[in-house]
Motif scaffolding. Structure first.
Motif, PDB file in Angstrom:
ATOM      1  N   TYR A 166      32.232 -17.490 -23.951  1.00  0.00           N
ATOM      2  CA  TYR A 166      31.543 -16.258 -23.561  1.00  0.00           C
ATOM      3  C   TYR A 166      32.311 -15.061 -24.107  1.00  0.00           C
ATOM      4  CZ  TYR A 166      30.103 -12.396 -20.529  1.00  0.00           C
ATOM      5  OH  TYR A 166      29.688 -11.184 -20.060  1.00  0.00           O
ATOM      6  N   CYS A 180      27.736  -9.016 -25.373  1.00  0.00           N
ATOM      7  CA  CYS A 180      26.660  -9.099 -24.377  1.00  0.00           C
ATOM      8  C   CYS A 180      25.823  -7.821 -24.363  1.00  0.00           C
ATOM      9  CB  CYS A 180      27.287  -9.324 -23.004  1.00  0.00           C
ATOM     10  SG  CYS A 180      26.097  -9.310 -21.679  1.00  0.00           S
ATOM     11  N   VAL A 181      24.502  -7.981 -24.338  1.00  0.00           N
ATOM     12  CA  VAL A 181      23.615  -6.815 -24.296  1.00  0.00           C
ATOM     13  C   VAL A 181      23.017  -6.626 -22.889  1.00  0.00           C
ATOM     14  CG1 VAL A 181      23.085  -6.800 -26.759  1.00  0.00           C
ATOM     15  CG2 VAL A 181      21.695  -8.205 -25.218  1.00  0.00           C
ATOM     16  N   LEU A 182      23.564  -7.341 -21.920  1.00  0.00           N
ATOM     17  CA  LEU A 182      23.193  -7.186 -20.509  1.00  0.00           C
ATOM     18  C   LEU A 182      21.698  -7.425 -20.258  1.00  0.00           C
ATOM     19  CD1 LEU A 182      25.364  -4.006 -19.792  1.00  0.00           C
ATOM     20  CD2 LEU A 182      25.901  -6.358 -19.147  1.00  0.00           C
ATOM     21  N   CYS A 183      21.141  -8.373 -20.981  1.00  0.00           N
ATOM     22  CA  CYS A 183      19.708  -8.640 -20.816  1.00  0.00           C
ATOM     23  C   CYS A 183      19.411  -9.404 -19.525  1.00  0.00           C
ATOM     24  CB  CYS A 183      19.175  -9.422 -22.015  1.00  0.00           C
ATOM     25  SG  CYS A 183      19.838 -11.098 -22.121  1.00  0.00           S
ATOM     26  N   GLY A 184      20.385 -10.110 -18.998  1.00  0.00           N
ATOM     27  CA  GLY A 184      20.196 -10.833 -17.735  1.00  0.00           C
ATOM     28  C   GLY A 184      19.575 -12.209 -17.883  1.00  0.00           C
ATOM     29  N   GLN A 185      19.280 -12.640 -19.103  1.00  0.00           N
ATOM     30  CA  GLN A 185      18.623 -13.941 -19.292  1.00  0.00           C
ATOM     31  C   GLN A 185      19.509 -15.090 -18.799  1.00  0.00           C
ATOM     32  OE1 GLN A 185      15.539 -14.119 -20.195  1.00  0.00           O
ATOM     33  NE2 GLN A 185      15.106 -12.249 -21.295  1.00  0.00           N
ATOM     34  N   CYS A 186      20.815 -14.989 -19.036  1.00  0.00           N
ATOM     35  CA  CYS A 186      21.721 -16.069 -18.617  1.00  0.00           C
ATOM     36  C   CYS A 186      21.838 -16.125 -17.096  1.00  0.00           C
ATOM     37  CB  CYS A 186      23.097 -15.875 -19.243  1.00  0.00           C
ATOM     38  SG  CYS A 186      23.848 -14.293 -18.814  1.00  0.00           S
ATOM     39  N   VAL A 227      28.466  -9.125 -17.311  1.00  0.00           N
ATOM     40  CA  VAL A 227      28.071 -10.408 -16.729  1.00  0.00           C
ATOM     41  C   VAL A 227      29.347 -11.191 -16.471  1.00  0.00           C
ATOM     42  CG1 VAL A 227      27.040 -12.658 -17.263  1.00  0.00           C
ATOM     43  CG2 VAL A 227      25.766 -10.572 -17.719  1.00  0.00           C
ATOM     44  N   CYS A 260      20.510 -17.047 -24.279  1.00  0.00           N
ATOM     45  CA  CYS A 260      21.190 -15.823 -24.743  1.00  0.00           C
ATOM     46  C   CYS A 260      20.600 -15.411 -26.098  1.00  0.00           C
ATOM     47  CB  CYS A 260      22.694 -16.064 -24.857  1.00  0.00           C
ATOM     48  SG  CYS A 260      23.586 -14.563 -25.320  1.00  0.00           S
ATOM     49  N   PRO A 261      20.043 -14.202 -26.183  1.00  0.00           N
ATOM     50  CA  PRO A 261      19.364 -13.804 -27.428  1.00  0.00           C
ATOM     51  C   PRO A 261      20.311 -13.351 -28.525  1.00  0.00           C
ATOM     52  CG  PRO A 261      19.199 -12.038 -25.809  1.00  0.00           C
ATOM     53  CD  PRO A 261      19.944 -13.158 -25.135  1.00  0.00           C
ATOM     54  N   VAL A 262      21.608 -13.266 -28.179  1.00  0.00           N
ATOM     55  CA  VAL A 262      22.614 -12.823 -29.154  1.00  0.00           C
ATOM     56  C   VAL A 262      23.754 -13.850 -29.158  1.00  0.00           C
ATOM     57  CG1 VAL A 262      21.966 -10.399 -28.848  1.00  0.00           C
ATOM     58  CG2 VAL A 262      23.770 -11.370 -27.419  1.00  0.00           C
ATOM     59  N   ALA A 305      26.596 -13.803 -27.515  1.00  0.00           N
ATOM     60  CA  ALA A 305      27.561 -13.618 -26.428  1.00  0.00           C
ATOM     61  C   ALA A 305      27.931 -14.928 -25.756  1.00  0.00           C
ATOM     62  CB  ALA A 305      27.007 -12.634 -25.401  1.00  0.00           C
ATOM     63  N   LEU A 306      26.957 -15.829 -25.631  1.00  0.00           N
ATOM     64  CA  LEU A 306      27.227 -17.151 -25.065  1.00  0.00           C
ATOM     65  C   LEU A 306      26.957 -18.176 -26.151  1.00  0.00           C
ATOM     66  CD1 LEU A 306      25.579 -16.670 -21.590  1.00  0.00           C
ATOM     67  CD2 LEU A 306      27.896 -17.538 -21.916  1.00  0.00           C
TER      68      LEU A 306
END
Ligand code: SF4
Ligand code: SF4
Ligand code: FES
Length: 213
Positions: free
Chosen positions: A147, A152-158, A181, A204-206, A208-209
């Motif tokens: 991680y 992280c773009v803080l999208c909240g998907q994870c 996150v 995760c769309p980027v 970050a994970l």
């Protein structure tokens, strides 16, 4: 069963179930609208990324497509000077808080930020804002997951995926620029109850994970 309504997106006639969310109607009809934080099953979207703006006839200002239920006769434009300006500003702000290192990133070539930049002809590197790298430590303490909070773009998907997996390890902490996150108790993933199920990595769309190489 919901009634079927007729709407127009970018001069295309589209039929959809009344009340369906415009963002998904557009995407299901191959009309791209930038988005990061929306989640199909969510009844009350947070609309936090502010990237999915569209112009709707009769509305004085652009609205986020992820919050708009479709109705009969809805007339939508995914592009306009106002929409493009809002998306460009939102994207630049996001990228000013992102460690850009595509060459060494696991998401390179499959990254939603790259997709948005390409679709809207926007630079990944902010032009007007300075990049505020937070130099947060990368967490590689888990068995199979890495991680990097700097991406992280803080999208909240994870956070949602982790909750739906039944683990509920991940959540948001702090506010504003410090928002991040993290795990319950803010411990490294390897010291949390993370089961390494990988559901967070999938959504995760980027970059970050990511799965450990
Ligand atoms: S997350 Fe996307 S934009 Fe950011 S460094 Fe990785 S590939 Fe590049
Ligand atoms: S780690 Fe990935 S999925 Fe989670 S909030 Fe950040 S960008 Fe979104
Ligand atoms: S997808 Fe609509 S605000 Fe993020």
């Amino acid at each position: 069963m919901a009634a079927i309504v007729n709407l127009t997106i970018d001069d295309r006639q589209i039929r959809a179930a009344q009340g369906e969310v415009l963002l998904w109607v557009a995407l299901d009809n191959d009309i791209y609208i930038p988005h990061l934080c929306a989640y199909r099953e969510e009844a009350h979207p947070a609309a936090s990324c502010r990237l999915c703006f569209v112009e709707v006839e009769g509305r004085p200002t652009p609205v986020p497509a992820c919050t708009l239920p479709v109705t009969e006769g809805l007339l939508v434009k995914t592009r306009s000077p106002q929409v493009d300006g809002l998306v460009a500003a939102g994207f630049e702000l996001l990228m000013s808080n992102h460690r850009l290192d595509c060459k060494n990133c696991s998401a390179n070539g499959n990254c939603e930020l790259q997709r948005i930049a390409k679709a809207r002809k926007l630079p990944l590197k902010p032009k007007n804002l300075s990049v505020l790298d937070k130099y947060l430590p990368v967490d590689d303490s888990a068995a199979t997951i890495v991680y990097d909070p700097n991406k992280c773009v803080l999208c909240g998907q994870c956070v949602r995926a982790c909750r739906h997996s039944g683990n509920g390890i991940l959540g948001f902490a702090r506010r504003g620029y410090s928002r991040v996150v993290t795990t319950f108790g803010n411990v490294p993933l390897g010291e949390s109850n993370c089961t390494n199920c990988g559901e967070c990595v999938k959504v995760c769309p980027v970059g970050a994970l990511a799965e450990k190489q």
